[in-house]
Design a protein around this motif. Structure first.
Motif, PDB file in Angstrom:
ATOM      1  N   LYS A 186     -26.672  50.382  28.217  1.00  0.00           N
ATOM      2  CA  LYS A 186     -26.374  50.070  26.814  1.00  0.00           C
ATOM      3  C   LYS A 186     -25.082  50.745  26.371  1.00  0.00           C
ATOM      4  O   LYS A 186     -24.257  50.150  25.656  1.00  0.00           O
ATOM      5  CB  LYS A 186     -27.537  50.515  25.934  1.00  0.00           C
ATOM      6  N   TYR A 193     -17.302  46.746  26.265  1.00  0.00           N
ATOM      7  CA  TYR A 193     -17.241  45.337  25.882  1.00  0.00           C
ATOM      8  C   TYR A 193     -16.086  45.138  24.891  1.00  0.00           C
ATOM      9  O   TYR A 193     -15.934  45.916  23.946  1.00  0.00           O
ATOM     10  CB  TYR A 193     -18.568  44.907  25.255  1.00  0.00           C
ATOM     11  N   ASP A 201     -22.109  44.578  17.761  1.00  0.00           N
ATOM     12  CA  ASP A 201     -23.094  43.538  17.467  1.00  0.00           C
ATOM     13  C   ASP A 201     -24.324  43.773  18.333  1.00  0.00           C
ATOM     14  O   ASP A 201     -24.295  43.551  19.548  1.00  0.00           O
ATOM     15  CB  ASP A 201     -22.486  42.157  17.746  1.00  0.00           C
ATOM     16  N   GLU A 202     -25.413  44.220  17.716  1.00  0.00           N
ATOM     17  CA  GLU A 202     -26.627  44.531  18.471  1.00  0.00           C
ATOM     18  C   GLU A 202     -27.199  43.305  19.165  1.00  0.00           C
ATOM     19  O   GLU A 202     -27.815  43.410  20.220  1.00  0.00           O
ATOM     20  CB  GLU A 202     -27.684  45.146  17.541  1.00  0.00           C
ATOM     21  N   GLU A 203     -27.000  42.137  18.583  1.00  0.00           N
ATOM     22  CA  GLU A 203     -27.495  40.916  19.219  1.00  0.00           C
ATOM     23  C   GLU A 203     -26.792  40.662  20.550  1.00  0.00           C
ATOM     24  O   GLU A 203     -27.408  40.267  21.539  1.00  0.00           O
ATOM     25  CB  GLU A 203     -27.298  39.723  18.278  1.00  0.00           C
ATOM     26  N   VAL A 204     -25.470  40.920  20.570  1.00  0.00           N
ATOM     27  CA  VAL A 204     -24.708  40.768  21.808  1.00  0.00           C
ATOM     28  C   VAL A 204     -25.166  41.793  22.841  1.00  0.00           C
ATOM     29  O   VAL A 204     -25.358  41.484  24.023  1.00  0.00           O
ATOM     30  CB  VAL A 204     -23.198  40.921  21.537  1.00  0.00           C
ATOM     31  N   GLN A 206     -28.085  43.259  23.172  1.00  0.00           N
ATOM     32  CA  GLN A 206     -29.402  42.916  23.700  1.00  0.00           C
ATOM     33  C   GLN A 206     -29.342  41.704  24.625  1.00  0.00           C
ATOM     34  O   GLN A 206     -30.068  41.650  25.621  1.00  0.00           O
ATOM     35  CB  GLN A 206     -30.380  42.667  22.547  1.00  0.00           C
ATOM     36  N   LYS A 207     -28.468  40.751  24.326  1.00  0.00           N
ATOM     37  CA  LYS A 207     -28.329  39.582  25.198  1.00  0.00           C
ATOM     38  C   LYS A 207     -27.812  39.985  26.568  1.00  0.00           C
ATOM     39  O   LYS A 207     -28.299  39.509  27.603  1.00  0.00           O
ATOM     40  CB  LYS A 207     -27.384  38.563  24.548  1.00  0.00           C
ATOM     41  N   ILE A 208     -26.818  40.880  26.590  1.00  0.00           N
ATOM     42  CA  ILE A 208     -26.269  41.343  27.872  1.00  0.00           C
ATOM     43  C   ILE A 208     -27.307  42.176  28.618  1.00  0.00           C
ATOM     44  O   ILE A 208     -27.500  42.022  29.834  1.00  0.00           O
ATOM     45  CB  ILE A 208     -24.980  42.149  27.647  1.00  0.00           C
ATOM     46  N   SER A 210     -30.532  42.025  28.503  1.00  0.00           N
ATOM     47  CA  SER A 210     -31.703  41.271  28.944  1.00  0.00           C
ATOM     48  C   SER A 210     -31.409  40.307  30.080  1.00  0.00           C
ATOM     49  O   SER A 210     -32.334  39.814  30.739  1.00  0.00           O
ATOM     50  CB  SER A 210     -32.303  40.492  27.768  1.00  0.00           C
ATOM     51  N   ALA A 211     -30.115  40.033  30.353  1.00  0.00           N
ATOM     52  CA  ALA A 211     -29.777  39.145  31.467  1.00  0.00           C
ATOM     53  C   ALA A 211     -30.199  39.783  32.783  1.00  0.00           C
ATOM     54  O   ALA A 211     -29.848  40.937  33.065  1.00  0.00           O
ATOM     55  CB  ALA A 211     -28.275  38.860  31.468  1.00  0.00           C
ATOM     56  N   ASN A 214     -27.820  41.810  35.045  1.00  0.00           N
ATOM     57  CA  ASN A 214     -27.310  43.053  34.471  1.00  0.00           C
ATOM     58  C   ASN A 214     -28.293  44.211  34.572  1.00  0.00           C
ATOM     59  O   ASN A 214     -27.927  45.363  34.317  1.00  0.00           O
ATOM     60  CB  ASN A 214     -26.920  42.839  33.007  1.00  0.00           C
TER      61      ASN A 214
END
Length: 392
Positions: A186, A193, A201-204, A206-208, A210-211, A214
């Protein structure tokens, strides 16, 4: 420009447990109990990307592996990498990974049985000389090689592999390097990034996080490359490149890393007699011990050496200059020049690499009775001269 490693990156992984880490684990667990995630990303990276660190984690990865270690129904195969030679699979809850060769690789010079041989020799050299030279570098031990003709193995296991990999080929099992824990991953995203705005951006994030690819994050240590550029469209934590300027900014002790790398190369060269072509240095984690019990939730950060598929055995009976040239040539090929400090652009850091190499090399030469034939100062001077025509 893409390199051979960019195109054929793999996640060869391993782990080891050592009793000497018990006390360090207990101290570090208390240290990290103070909610490290609330600290700035650069502070988190300073603490998690340190080979003196043990991280106590309660991530979903750690919980799953801890549960699966005693539950066979959870121990399924997951692909965690793919390269020129084949694909890498982890078995959930197990301490070994499986490298399965691609059918088309069996006729190449980089075939898996050849790598198994070089990996075995280099691993044995580290077992022999690491207590003497103390590089602090971990090399995963190869466990076993299973040929495509082993019908008993394939009759039992072929169906466990994904459909695209259900052709019997050579398989190697080896110890595992675990990934950087979630708190470190994280922080890598937050710090590296290329954010379009000043706020994260917390949404970004979390998306990275959760992939699936990664989650298998090892960090390459590029002491010979000053900067790395990151693209928001292709940002990945797998085989994450950590370059010199970034390490200095974070506060990583690059001088100690350079000395450790120098000692490791000396073991590969003079201990194992391999040229070290295209080997890889990464930060990963190993299982530590807590109260004498293995736990996936207590992980020690280590500098690790892996990827021996391009290594070639060197004939040490040849003249010293010919042996030197075999090693020099491999040290400037591919990504090797990115791992090794640049001797002309950063001479102070290179001197730490040089000192580690010479110290370890002299110890090994003395042990093998080769001190009258090979000279470590001459070797390193020759390397610096050799690089004038190759390093950029």
């Amino acid at each position: 420009m893409f390199t051979r490693r960019d195109i054929a990156s793999t996640d060869e992984s391993a782990y080891s447990v050592t009793a000497s880490l018990i006390q360090a684990t207990r101290v570090a667990e208390q240290y990290f109990a103070a909610d490290i995630e609330r600290e700035p990303a650069i502070s988190v990276l300073n603490k998690t990307l340190s080979i003196t660190t043990t991280i106590s984690t309660t991530s979903s990865f750690a919980r799953l592996y801890q549960q699966a270690s005693s539950r066979p129904d959870l121990q399924h195969l997951i692909q965690i990498g793919e390269g020129l030679q084949g694909a890498i699979f982890e078995q959930v809850g197990k301490t070994l990974v499986i490298k399965k060769e691609s059918p088309e690789n069996e006729t190449r010079a980089s075939r898996l049985d050849k790598e198994y041989k070089s990996h075995t020799h280099i691993s044995l050299a580290f077992q022999t000389f690491e207590p003497l030279v103390e590089s602090g570098v971990f090399v995963p031990r190869p466990a076993t090689m299973i040929p495509s003709t082993d019908l008993s193995f394939w009759n039992e296991n072929l169906g466990k592999f994904p459909p695209d990999y259900q052709i019997p080929t050579t398989v190697v099992k080896m110890e595992r390097i675990l990934p950087i824990p979630k708190v470190g991953r994280k922080a890598l995203i937050a710090h590296f990034y290329p954010w379009a705005q000043s706020s994260i951006d917390e949404e970004v994030v979390q998306k990275i996080l959760s992939a699936q690819p990664n989650k298998h994050c090892l960090v390459r240590i590029y002491l010979g490359r000053k900067t790395c550029e990151f693209d928001s469209d292709n940002f990945s934590l797998r085989n994450f490149p950590l370059c010199l300027d970034a390490m200095k900014n974070i506060g990583v002790k690059v001088e100690a890393l350079a000395r450790s790398m120098g000692k490791a190369y000396a073991i590969v060269h003079w201990g194992a007699c391999y040229n070290g072509d295209d080997v890889e240095f990464v930060f990963g984690t190993l299982l530590s011990e807590a109260h004498l019990e293995q736990t996936f939730q207590s992980r020690a950060v280590r500098l690790c050496l892996l990827d021996f598929g391009q290594c070639e055995l060197v004939n040490m009976e040849r003249d010293a200059e010919m042996v030197y040239m075999s090693f020099h040539g491999a040290m400037v090929l591919g990504d090797n020049q990115w791992f090794i400090p640049h001797c002309h652009r950063d001479p102070d850091l290179f001197n730490h690499f040089r000192a580690g190499y010479i110290d370890a090399g002299n110890i090994i030469l003395h042990q093998k009775g080769w001190a009258s034939k090979f000279n470590m100062n001459d070797f390193m001077t020759g390397y610096e001269e050799y690089t004038e025509d190759f390093l950029v």
